[in-house]
Structures are given as structure tokens and as C-alpha cells.
Design an enzyme around this catalytic site. Sequence first.
Site, PDB file in Angstrom:
ATOM      1  N   LYS A 110     -82.064  44.497 -18.588  1.00 48.69           N
ATOM      2  CA  LYS A 110     -82.809  45.624 -19.155  1.00 48.69           C
ATOM      3  C   LYS A 110     -81.874  46.322 -20.132  1.00 48.69           C
ATOM      4  O   LYS A 110     -80.839  46.859 -19.735  1.00 48.69           O
ATOM      5  CB  LYS A 110     -83.259  46.586 -18.051  1.00 48.69           C
ATOM      6  N   GLY A 135     -86.306  60.550 -15.753  1.00 51.73           N
ATOM      7  CA  GLY A 135     -86.050  61.567 -14.717  1.00 51.73           C
ATOM      8  C   GLY A 135     -86.838  62.848 -14.892  1.00 51.73           C
ATOM      9  O   GLY A 135     -86.735  63.750 -14.061  1.00 51.73           O
ATOM     10  N   ALA A 156     -89.909  54.850 -17.026  1.00 53.82           N
ATOM     11  CA  ALA A 156     -89.301  56.190 -17.120  1.00 53.82           C
ATOM     12  C   ALA A 156     -90.315  57.316 -17.286  1.00 53.82           C
ATOM     13  O   ALA A 156     -91.288  57.192 -18.021  1.00 53.82           O
ATOM     14  CB  ALA A 156     -88.283  56.279 -18.253  1.00 53.82           C
ATOM     15  N   GLY A 157     -90.039  58.384 -16.572  1.00 48.57           N
ATOM     16  CA  GLY A 157     -90.834  59.605 -16.711  1.00 48.57           C
ATOM     17  C   GLY A 157     -92.024  59.707 -15.783  1.00 48.57           C
ATOM     18  O   GLY A 157     -92.709  60.725 -15.763  1.00 48.57           O
ATOM     19  N   ASN A 214     -88.045  55.257 -10.815  1.00 51.50           N
ATOM     20  CA  ASN A 214     -86.934  55.522  -9.902  1.00 51.50           C
ATOM     21  C   ASN A 214     -87.034  56.935  -9.318  1.00 51.50           C
ATOM     22  O   ASN A 214     -87.291  57.130  -8.122  1.00 51.50           O
ATOM     23  CB  ASN A 214     -85.618  55.338 -10.659  1.00 51.50           C
ATOM     24  N   THR A 215     -86.857  57.941 -10.200  1.00 52.67           N
ATOM     25  CA  THR A 215     -86.726  59.309  -9.711  1.00 52.67           C
ATOM     26  C   THR A 215     -87.935  59.784  -8.903  1.00 52.67           C
ATOM     27  O   THR A 215     -87.757  60.522  -7.921  1.00 52.67           O
ATOM     28  CB  THR A 215     -86.510  60.264 -10.917  1.00 52.67           C
TER      29      THR A 215
END
Length: 255
Positions: free
Chosen positions: A96, A157, A183-184, A205-206
Site C-alpha cells: 500500500k 483518523g 481512511a476517514g 483502522n481508527t
Amino acid sequence: MLKIGSYEFSSRLLLGTGKYPDFDIQKQSVEVSGAEILTFAVRRMNIFEASQPNFLEKLDLKKYTLLPNTAGAKTAKEAVRIAHLAKASGLCDMIKVEVIGCQKTLLPDPIETLKAAEELVKLGFIVLPYTSDDVLLAKRLEEIGCHAIMPGASPIGSGQGILNPLNLRFIIEQAQVPVIVDAGIGTPSDAAIAMELGADGVLLNTAVSGAKDPVRMAKAMKLAIEAGRLGHDAGRIAKNEYAIASSPIEGMSIG
Ligand SMILES: CC(=O)[C@@H](O)[C@H](O)COP(=O)(O)O
């Protein structure tokens, strides 16, 4: 099936491995998520030092495909160097590409991302670049041979969800390779919307690692991604400006 290069996966959730409260919660979250692809920052790992603490140590790595990422790279040159390190460790030939251009927004540098991706494709890597939701850049990345495109929903994040669904739809419509929204993502409904838009997968992830109950959130994300995909494939109804009765009574004699 999600097909990336020569790889095939039944789960469309790609999960990050960082920022969990502890490794047991990380392990349980990964397990209930059903994710088959786990991403990790090569820079955070002691890949050549077996004696050093390893944040993937609780996971049964035989069960997963590891997707190393080049987080921390600010230039194409650094990203390529990190990718070589990952490949040399024998973990996976997928990479990635993440080349961050601004430390405050963590938005990707489009020019360095394109350069790194081009070089890594030439070197024989299976390349998944993290990019902004720029439609033309996504096209260029596909044209140079990237195996999937990973447009951001919103800054890493931030948990802001999908800021520009129209751009994502344009990227998805034009792409011949998988589009993985990365992301996001903040909530399961964000992930479901990405899938309803036609994304092939979601990387997050977050939203899981930072949730009050990461394990439950991992399960919720799994279900949301499955539901969003199912909804997309089932074909949504058209939007209408005015009401249309759900139980038409035309042609019926009502006594
Ligand atoms: C782990 C990883 O690859 C991140 O850089 C990724 O972009 C996830 O972002 P979120 O933490 O916002 O889900």
C-alpha cells in the site's frame, strides 16, 4: 470475491492493525471482523529482529494476507525504499503506497504517490496506492498499472466519513481495477455507504481501534460492509421528487 492482482479474498473489509488499546483486543477485533487483509506500517515493525516486540505478535499470521504500507514516507524515494524492505522480509509482494504530503491533514502527495506507484509497478509489486478522491489522479494511477485504487473518504483518523460521494462514484464508475475506500471512515453507516456507492472494499483502522468497544465495532463494520455490498448488488430504487404510494389502489374497486 475481491480480486487484487493474483490474490482473491471473500472479505471486503481491510483492517489496520495500529492503535488498539492492547494486543488481545486487537486480536479479537481482527478475528470478529472477518478481515483477510491486514495492513501495517513497515516503519513500525522490527521485521528483521525476531527478538524485538512485534505489534502483530498475537495474530496468527498464517490466516491473513499482510498488506505492508509505506506510512511515514514523504517522498517517492522513501516509499520505494520501504517497499523494498517489506518485500525483503518475505511478508507479501503487495504494497500500500502511502506518501503523505502534509503532516497536519495527512493528505497524500499526488505527484510523489504517482511516481512511487509507477516505479513499484515496474519493479513487479502489486501496488495499491492511497490517494485523494481526485478522479483524474485515480485514472492516471490505474493507467500506470496499479492493481487497486484506494481513495480516501476523508482525512486519516478523522472519522468524518465520506466527504465527497460524487467523486467516489466517478472513480468507481471509471475504474477497471478494484476501488477500496481508505481512511476517514467513522461509523458502520459510512462503510455501508462506500459499498452502496459500488466500492469493492473498505480499509479502516481508527473507527475500530478507537471505538469504546473495538471488538463490537469490528463486527458492526463487517456486517455493514456485507449489507452495503448486498444493497448495491440488489440495485436501489430510483429517487423520486414526489410520493409514490406503496400500495397502489388504481384499478381496484373499493366498496
Ligand atoms: C492503517 C492505515 O493504513 C491508515 O493509514 C488508513 O488510511 C486508515 O485510516 P483510518 O484510521 O482513518 O481508518
